[in-house]
Design a protein around this motif. Structure first.
Motif, mmCIF file in Angstrom:
data_model
loop_
_atom_site.group_PDB
_atom_site.id
_atom_site.type_symbol
_atom_site.label_atom_id
_atom_site.label_comp_id
_atom_site.label_asym_id
_atom_site.label_seq_id
_atom_site.Cartn_x
_atom_site.Cartn_y
_atom_site.Cartn_z
ATOM 1 N N ASP A 60 0.925 -1.154 0.104
ATOM 2 C CA ASP A 60 0.175 -0.076 0.088
ATOM 3 C C ASP A 60 0.698 1.344 -0.027
ATOM 4 N N ALA A 61 1.848 1.111 0.752
ATOM 5 C CA ALA A 61 2.858 2.376 0.741
ATOM 6 C C ALA A 61 3.570 2.567 -0.628
ATOM 7 N N LEU A 62 3.802 1.582 -1.192
ATOM 8 C CA LEU A 62 4.726 1.766 -2.570
ATOM 9 C C LEU A 62 3.556 2.304 -3.540
ATOM 10 N N ILE A 63 2.350 1.662 -3.361
ATOM 11 C CA ILE A 63 1.058 2.168 -4.382
ATOM 12 C C ILE A 63 0.938 3.733 -4.141
ATOM 13 N N GLU A 64 0.969 4.156 -3.092
ATOM 14 C CA GLU A 64 0.521 5.625 -2.351
ATOM 15 C C GLU A 64 1.680 6.515 -3.098
ATOM 16 N N THR A 65 2.969 5.892 -2.722
ATOM 17 C CA THR A 65 4.299 6.662 -3.454
ATOM 18 C C THR A 65 4.092 6.515 -4.914
ATOM 19 N N ALA A 66 3.911 5.690 -5.669
ATOM 20 C CA ALA A 66 3.828 5.496 -7.119
ATOM 21 C C ALA A 66 2.706 6.589 -7.489
ATOM 22 N N THR A 67 1.529 6.582 -6.908
ATOM 23 C CA THR A 67 0.522 7.634 -7.384
ATOM 24 C C THR A 67 0.907 9.024 -7.205
ATOM 25 N N SER A 68 1.604 9.049 -6.105
ATOM 26 C CA SER A 68 2.229 10.563 -5.732
ATOM 27 C C SER A 68 3.007 11.072 -7.047
ATOM 28 N N VAL A 69 4.060 10.240 -7.168
ATOM 29 C CA VAL A 69 4.926 10.483 -8.217
ATOM 30 C C VAL A 69 4.667 10.732 -9.580
ATOM 31 N N ASN A 70 3.475 9.665 -9.905
ATOM 32 C CA ASN A 70 2.918 9.843 -11.282
ATOM 33 C C ASN A 70 1.932 11.007 -11.180
ATOM 34 N N ASN A 71 1.429 11.504 -10.101
ATOM 35 C CA ASN A 71 0.598 12.731 -10.408
ATOM 36 C C ASN A 71 1.509 13.941 -10.341
ATOM 37 N N GLY A 72 2.885 13.813 -10.094
ATOM 38 C CA GLY A 72 3.675 15.032 -10.225
ATOM 39 C C GLY A 72 3.884 15.659 -8.960
ATOM 40 N N GLU A 73 3.398 15.206 -7.884
ATOM 41 C CA GLU A 73 3.625 15.761 -6.564
ATOM 42 C C GLU A 73 5.186 15.859 -6.343
ATOM 43 N N ARG A 74 5.528 17.072 -5.974
ATOM 44 C CA ARG A 74 6.862 17.290 -5.399
ATOM 45 C C ARG A 74 7.045 16.861 -3.855
ATOM 46 N N TRP A 75 8.130 16.083 -3.681
ATOM 47 C CA TRP A 75 8.363 15.802 -2.435
ATOM 48 C C TRP A 75 9.411 16.353 -1.647
ATOM 49 N N ALA A 76 10.337 16.790 -2.490
ATOM 50 C CA ALA A 76 11.266 17.532 -2.137
ATOM 51 C C ALA A 76 10.988 19.192 -1.522
#
Length: 123
Positions: A78-94
């Motif tokens: 679930d955490a990996l899917i959440e991460t992938a979704t965030s990255v694929n949606n272009g959300e900035r983490w930095a």
């Protein structure tokens, strides 16, 4: 961690820690030397190992099911899917944008060369 990237990061950390005015409560993010799509990273890594590697996307539910089926815990999948979704949606983490002050010089291409050598790279 590859030796060349570890040296880059280690040097940057040493430089930061040896300054006279090091702020004790400050976090400095370190960025790598490039930004890649998953397709680009796949191409670079495939070239480095001398193989044609196919990249394809799969629906999140299918990816999650495959991870769990292969033995991954549900919470980690679930955490990996959440991460992938965030990255694929272009959300900035930095919190900080890349700059000369916080970016190491190691690109993915340079890292693969240090690990696999230039002989595997496509011309």
């Amino acid at each position: 961690m590859p030796l060349i990237a570890a040296r880059d990061i280690g040097k940057r950390i040493a430089d930061l820690l040896t300054t006279e005015h090091w702020p004790r409560d400050r976090v400095i993010e370190l960025h790598g030397g490039g930004h890649y799509t998953l397709a680009e990273a796949n191409e670079i890594l495939g070239s480095a190992i001398g193989r044609k590697v196919a990249y394809q996307t799969v629906p999140y539910p299918d990816a999650r099911a495959a991870m769990i089926e292969s033995g991954m815990s549900t919470s980690f999948a679930d955490a990996l899917i959440e991460t992938a979704t965030s990255v694929n949606n272009g959300e900035r983490w930095a919190l900080e944008a890349p700059s000369p002050r916080n970016t190491t010089p190691t690109t993915l291409e340079r890292w693969t060369e240090s690990i696999f050598g230039a002989s595997h790279h496509a011309a």
